[in-house]
Enzyme design. Sequence first.
Site, PDB file in Angstrom:
ATOM      1  N   ARG A  12       0.942  -1.346  -0.106  1.00  0.00           N
ATOM      2  CA  ARG A  12      -0.010  -0.119   0.142  1.00  0.00           C
ATOM      3  C   ARG A  12       0.962   1.090   0.072  1.00  0.00           C
ATOM      4  NH1 ARG A  12      -0.632   0.963   5.729  1.00  0.00           N
ATOM      5  NH2 ARG A  12       0.326  -1.008   6.925  1.00  0.00           N
ATOM      6  N   GLY A  13       0.290   2.318  -0.025  1.00  0.00           N
ATOM      7  CA  GLY A  13       0.840   3.826   0.044  1.00  0.00           C
ATOM      8  C   GLY A  13       1.919   3.882  -1.142  1.00  0.00           C
ATOM      9  N   ILE A  14       2.940   4.407  -0.650  1.00  0.00           N
ATOM     10  CA  ILE A  14       3.990   4.912  -1.655  1.00  0.00           C
ATOM     11  C   ILE A  14       4.819   3.603  -2.369  1.00  0.00           C
ATOM     12  CG2 ILE A  14       6.290   5.961  -1.841  1.00  0.00           C
ATOM     13  CD1 ILE A  14       5.671   7.802   0.620  1.00  0.00           C
ATOM     14  N   ALA A  63       9.228   0.042   3.157  1.00  0.00           N
ATOM     15  CA  ALA A  63       8.288  -0.455   4.508  1.00  0.00           C
ATOM     16  C   ALA A  63       8.776   0.615   5.530  1.00  0.00           C
ATOM     17  CB  ALA A  63       8.578  -1.838   4.645  1.00  0.00           C
ATOM     18  N   GLY A  64       7.971   0.870   6.109  1.00  0.00           N
ATOM     19  CA  GLY A  64       8.200   1.746   7.469  1.00  0.00           C
ATOM     20  C   GLY A  64       6.969   2.231   8.281  1.00  0.00           C
ATOM     21  N   ILE A  65       7.393   2.401   9.547  1.00  0.00           N
ATOM     22  CA  ILE A  65       6.324   2.567  10.412  1.00  0.00           C
ATOM     23  C   ILE A  65       6.683   4.011  11.142  1.00  0.00           C
ATOM     24  CG2 ILE A  65       5.508   0.483  10.944  1.00  0.00           C
ATOM     25  CD1 ILE A  65       6.989   0.349  13.633  1.00  0.00           C
ATOM     26  N   TYR A 127      11.180   8.335  15.082  1.00  0.00           N
ATOM     27  CA  TYR A 127      11.072   8.473  13.692  1.00  0.00           C
ATOM     28  C   TYR A 127      12.161   9.241  13.038  1.00  0.00           C
ATOM     29  CZ  TYR A 127       8.869   8.762   9.083  1.00  0.00           C
ATOM     30  OH  TYR A 127       8.391   8.735   7.740  1.00  0.00           O
ATOM     31  N   PRO A 157      10.642  12.076   1.225  1.00  0.00           N
ATOM     32  CA  PRO A 157       9.515  12.703   1.023  1.00  0.00           C
ATOM     33  C   PRO A 157       8.711  13.689   2.109  1.00  0.00           C
ATOM     34  CG  PRO A 157       9.016  10.260   0.738  1.00  0.00           C
ATOM     35  CD  PRO A 157      10.302  10.765   1.676  1.00  0.00           C
ATOM     36  N   GLY A 158       8.343  14.957   1.519  1.00  0.00           N
ATOM     37  CA  GLY A 158       7.527  15.478   2.414  1.00  0.00           C
ATOM     38  C   GLY A 158       6.229  14.833   3.029  1.00  0.00           C
TER      39      GLY A 158
HETATM   40  N1  LIG Z   1       3.494   9.281   3.959  1.00  0.00           N
HETATM   41  C1  LIG Z   1       4.273  10.184   4.104  1.00  0.00           C
HETATM   42  O1  LIG Z   1       3.806  11.305   4.063  1.00  0.00           O
HETATM   43  C2  LIG Z   1       5.848  10.026   4.151  1.00  0.00           C
HETATM   44  C3  LIG Z   1       6.643  10.941   4.141  1.00  0.00           C
HETATM   45  C4  LIG Z   1       8.010  10.906   4.409  1.00  0.00           C
HETATM   46  C5  LIG Z   1       8.324   9.433   4.500  1.00  0.00           C
HETATM   47  N2  LIG Z   1       7.552   8.479   4.197  1.00  0.00           N
HETATM   48  C6  LIG Z   1       8.143   7.197   4.377  1.00  0.00           C
HETATM   49  O2  LIG Z   1       7.741   6.592   3.264  1.00  0.00           O
HETATM   50  C7  LIG Z   1       7.756   5.049   3.479  1.00  0.00           C
HETATM   51  C8  LIG Z   1       6.226   4.354   2.903  1.00  0.00           C
HETATM   52  O3  LIG Z   1       5.337   5.222   3.684  1.00  0.00           O
HETATM   53  P1  LIG Z   1       3.807   5.080   3.495  1.00  0.00           P
HETATM   54  O4  LIG Z   1       3.255   6.308   3.814  1.00  0.00           O
HETATM   55  O5  LIG Z   1       3.428   4.561   2.047  1.00  0.00           O
HETATM   56  O6  LIG Z   1       3.391   4.077   4.434  1.00  0.00           O
HETATM   57  P2  LIG Z   1       2.028   3.180   4.618  1.00  0.00           P
HETATM   58  O7  LIG Z   1       1.025   3.571   3.677  1.00  0.00           O
HETATM   59  O8  LIG Z   1       1.821   3.123   6.112  1.00  0.00           O
HETATM   60  O9  LIG Z   1       2.600   1.521   4.391  1.00  0.00           O
HETATM   61  C9  LIG Z   1       3.466   0.992   5.163  1.00  0.00           C
HETATM   62  C10 LIG Z   1       4.077  -0.065   4.367  1.00  0.00           C
HETATM   63  O10 LIG Z   1       5.123  -0.928   5.085  1.00  0.00           O
HETATM   64  C11 LIG Z   1       5.106  -2.074   5.383  1.00  0.00           C
HETATM   65  N3  LIG Z   1       5.262  -2.654   6.688  1.00  0.00           N
HETATM   66  C12 LIG Z   1       5.113  -2.157   7.781  1.00  0.00           C
HETATM   67  N4  LIG Z   1       5.925  -2.821   8.650  1.00  0.00           N
HETATM   68  C13 LIG Z   1       6.272  -3.889   8.180  1.00  0.00           C
HETATM   69  C14 LIG Z   1       6.839  -5.161   8.598  1.00  0.00           C
HETATM   70  N5  LIG Z   1       6.981  -5.463   9.998  1.00  0.00           N
HETATM   71  N6  LIG Z   1       7.106  -6.096   7.617  1.00  0.00           N
HETATM   72  C15 LIG Z   1       6.892  -6.028   6.418  1.00  0.00           C
HETATM   73  N7  LIG Z   1       6.300  -4.898   5.556  1.00  0.00           N
HETATM   74  C16 LIG Z   1       5.838  -3.861   6.851  1.00  0.00           C
HETATM   75  C17 LIG Z   1       3.516  -2.101   5.348  1.00  0.00           C
HETATM   76  O11 LIG Z   1       2.890  -3.682   4.947  1.00  0.00           O
HETATM   77  P3  LIG Z   1       1.343  -3.992   5.514  1.00  0.00           P
HETATM   78  O12 LIG Z   1       0.505  -3.768   4.415  1.00  0.00           O
HETATM   79  O13 LIG Z   1       1.642  -5.407   5.774  1.00  0.00           O
HETATM   80  O14 LIG Z   1       1.363  -3.353   6.811  1.00  0.00           O
HETATM   81  C18 LIG Z   1       3.132  -1.289   4.179  1.00  0.00           C
HETATM   82  O15 LIG Z   1       3.283  -1.785   2.759  1.00  0.00           O
HETATM   83  C19 LIG Z   1       8.080   4.807   4.877  1.00  0.00           C
HETATM   84  O16 LIG Z   1       9.230   4.551   4.972  1.00  0.00           O
HETATM   85  C20 LIG Z   1       7.779   6.160   5.514  1.00  0.00           C
HETATM   86  O17 LIG Z   1       8.641   6.458   6.678  1.00  0.00           O
HETATM   87  C21 LIG Z   1       6.349   8.529   4.089  1.00  0.00           C
END
Ligand SMILES: NC(=O)c1ccc[n+]([C@@H]2O[C@H](COP(=O)([O-])OP(=O)(O)OC[C@H]3O[C@@H](n4cnc5c(N)ncnc54)[C@H](OP(=O)(O)O)[C@@H]3O)[C@@H](O)[C@H]2O)c1
Length: 220
Positions: A12-14, A63-65, A127, A157-158
């Site tokens: 999902r997501g990015i 992947a990230g949380i 984080y 990303p922002g």
């Molecule tokens: N969204 C933003 O605005 C933003 C901004 C800056 C940086 N980022 C970074 O961009 C990346 C993606 O963010 P996102 O917003 O797309 O996040 P997201 O929508 O919350 O999706 C998180 C993804 O990480 C996977 N994941 C989490 N824990 C895992 C684990 N233990 N093992 C395997 N997979 C795991 C999830 O898999 P499941 O579906 O199985 O849970 C999911 O595919 C992250 O590193 C985040 O820190 C995001």
Amino acid sequence: MKYRILVTGGSRGIGRAVVEELGTRPEYQVIAPTRDELDLLDDRSIEAYVEKLEPVDALVNTAGINILGKLHELDSDSINAMLNTNLVAPLKLIRGVAPGMKTRGGGRIVTFSSIWGMRSKEYRTLYSMTKFGVNGMTRALARELGPSGILLNCVAPGYVLTEMTAKNVPPDEQKRLCAEIPLRRMAQPSEIAKTVAFLLSADNTYITGQTIVIDGGFLA
Ligand SMILES: NC(=O)c1ccc[n+]([C@@H]2O[C@H](COP(=O)([O-])OP(=O)(O)OC[C@H]3O[C@@H](n4cnc5c(N)ncnc54)[C@H](OP(=O)(O)O)[C@@H]3O)[C@@H](O)[C@H]2O)c1
């Protein structure tokens, strides 16, 4: 021979946008394990996955949380989950795929950082620890692996419109934040995915050890 790319967080997501973007290129074979196949919180899962993985040409650690919290709320479970998912797991995957990349003549690695890996904000202690960490890890490994033809970068990303943002930024604050972003909107996941695709491609011949900020001008 297909160009093989391993992507984490592709559900999902990015990460899903990255998988979709890379999927448009017929010369690529994208491998996007589910959490059942590769759980980044489980050391044995990472080891078993890497052991049976055929060599890849590229890796995207998406992947990230993000567990927000005040200092006194940061318990050991949160600390371990954040460090392991966002920082230690990417390192272990890089360690796992690098030998195969060397046998294939080089590779490309992109790890997700964040604007909160460039500056920080209240309650994002864990984080920021992890995202500043991936920047440092990437720089050190870019130096170590450069002579083997492996180029490593981070993308930072922002605000991107994903579930993570929806969970951590209430709608009112989203509106207020957009007013602070020079481009006056959050990013779509596909806009981040296009930069990742460039960094992974054969067109990226000389960018390594960098953190590329994609934030609509927010940090400017
Ligand atoms: N969204 C933003 O605005 C933003 C901004 C800056 C940086 N980022 C970074 O961009 C990346 C993606 O963010 P996102 O917003 O797309 O996040 P997201 O929508 O919350 O999706 C998180 C993804 O990480 C996977 N994941 C989490 N824990 C895992 C684990 N233990 N093992 C395997 N997979 C795991 C999830 O898999 P499941 O579906 O199985 O849970 C999911 O595919 C992250 O590193 C985040 O820190 C995001």
